[in-house]
Design an enzyme around this catalytic site. Structure first.
Site, PDB file in Angstrom:
ATOM      1  CG  LEU A 217      -1.942  -1.006   1.511  1.00  0.00           C
ATOM      2  CD1 LEU A 217      -2.460  -0.939   2.737  1.00  0.00           C
ATOM      3  CD2 LEU A 217      -3.192  -0.756   0.238  1.00  0.00           C
ATOM      4  CB  SER A 218       1.010   4.334   0.445  1.00  0.00           C
ATOM      5  OG  SER A 218       1.340   5.526   0.309  1.00  0.00           O
ATOM      6  CG  LEU A 219       7.420   4.278  -0.143  1.00  0.00           C
ATOM      7  CD1 LEU A 219       7.678   4.911  -1.179  1.00  0.00           C
ATOM      8  CD2 LEU A 219       8.278   5.067   1.135  1.00  0.00           C
ATOM      9  N   GLY A 221       3.560   0.190  -2.246  1.00  0.00           N
ATOM     10  CA  GLY A 221       3.195  -0.185  -3.599  1.00  0.00           C
ATOM     11  C   GLY A 221       4.522  -0.046  -4.569  1.00  0.00           C
TER      12      GLY A 221
END
Length: 350
Positions: A217-219, A221
């Site tokens: 998720l997010s970073l 990712g």
């Protein structure tokens, strides 16, 4: 009138709080009492203490399910008290420890099969939480990777999405994240942490280690495709709201996010932070991601431009893009769309 940082936290992260399990009424009550950013941590700790009191009250009367649910709420409040709050490291660590302790209380009451995993890693300790679905002898494993300011304590309800579909979960804290981050900094070669985590589980008879995937998720990712490029034991990967090159996002990041990156990367100046962020670059390695890669993104993301997702999906040999026009960062404003999609997609490939 809240100051700029308080308002930015409310504007950028309200959907995330609710999606991860913070009661909306708690969010409104707590944030409405905060005018200055230095008040943020204490306000959320007080809300966490409220739920801790409810947990102990329920536990004392034998209402263990209610107690466990209250401990989850307390853990989330303590986590969000300090997630991008870098003013006082002592108080930051206090809230972190409260979040960790509360989540383990929740595990004891709600999921007694949950395990804390500690593995030596680069002179420090790699920490993760392993949970397994009920009634399945050797389930596949999905490794869940946090982002810049998330930790395993934020993932209880996220883990449940996979557990309900017969998949075990390992919420892993790598370099610069959560408890592992107490003695490590962010590094671009995140795959080393994933490999260490996999090594620690390879001989487990209660997991099918030939069926392992990774979701970030997010970073995270960025971390998930990066890990897949170097770790053939991963059979599928998902990037949700992740960057192509994090350094390119630097000018548009909220000041709270930049401050948090400086803290977790060990950078001393804004310029050093952007230089380190620029090393988090998927461009050179996407061609090496031979596994199926699902890229999920919201076109209304205010932290990372949506064109980053298009580039990641286009350059990965087996990349697949799901772009939600109405989605915000990590699509936390539409969790009912992206969460089942991700868990079903990776389950089918494992």
């Amino acid at each position: 009138m809240p100051d700029e940082k308080v308002q930015a936290a409310i504007d950028n992260w309200a959907p995330r709080f609710v999606a991860q399990g913070v009661d909306y009424n708690d969010f409104v009550r707590t944030t409405s009492s905060i005018e200055r950013w230095d008040e943020w941590l204490d306000a959320w700790v007080r809300t966490g203490d409220l739920h801790t009191s409810l947990a102990h009250e329920a536990k004392s009367t034998g209402r263990l399910l209610s107690a466990g649910e209250a401990f989850v709420r307390a853990a989330l409040c303590y986590h969000f008290a300090k997630f991008v709050w870098m003013i006082d490291p002592v108080r930051h660590r206090y809230a972190s420890d409260r979040a960790v302790a509360s989540m383990y209380e929740a595990h004891r009451l709600l999921d007694p099969t949950a395990e804390r995993l500690e593995t030596p890693f680069d002179g420090a300790t790699l920490v993760g939480n392993l949970r397994r679905p009920v009634g399945i002898d050797r389930p596949p494993l999905v490794i869940l990777l946090p982002g810049l300011d998330s930790t395993k304590e934020e993932f209880f309800h996220w883990e449940n999405v996979f557990l309900q579909r017969g998949q075990a979960t390992l919420s892993l804290e790598g370099p610069g994240q959560g408890e592992t981050g107490y003695h490590t900094y962010i590094r671009p070669d995140y795959e080393v942490a994933v490999s260490v985590g996999l090594d620690a589980l390879m001989d487990r008879p209660d997991l099918d280690m030939k069926r392992v995937g990774v979701v970030g998720l997010s970073l995270g990712g960025y971390y998930a495709p990066r890990a897949a490029a170097f770790e053939p034991r991963l059979k599928a990967a998902v990037s949700i709201g992740g960057p192509y090159n994090f350094g390119e996002c630097w000018p548009r990041l909220p000041s709270l996010t930049r401050e948090t990156f400086l803290h977790h990367s060990g950078a001393g100046t804004d310029e050093q932070g952007q230089a380190i962020a620029s090393q988090l670059d998927l461009g050179p390695i996407l061609a090496w991601v031979r596994q199926p890669l699902l890229v999920v993104f919201g076109k209304l993301d205010r932290l990372i431009p949506w064109v980053h997702a298009e580039r990641v999906a286009a350059e990965a040999p087996l990349g697949e893009l799901v772009m939600y026009p109405e989605g915000n960062h990590v699509c936390n404003n539409i969790p009912y769309k992206y969460r089942p999609l991700v868990a079903d997609w990776i389950g089918e490939r494992l």
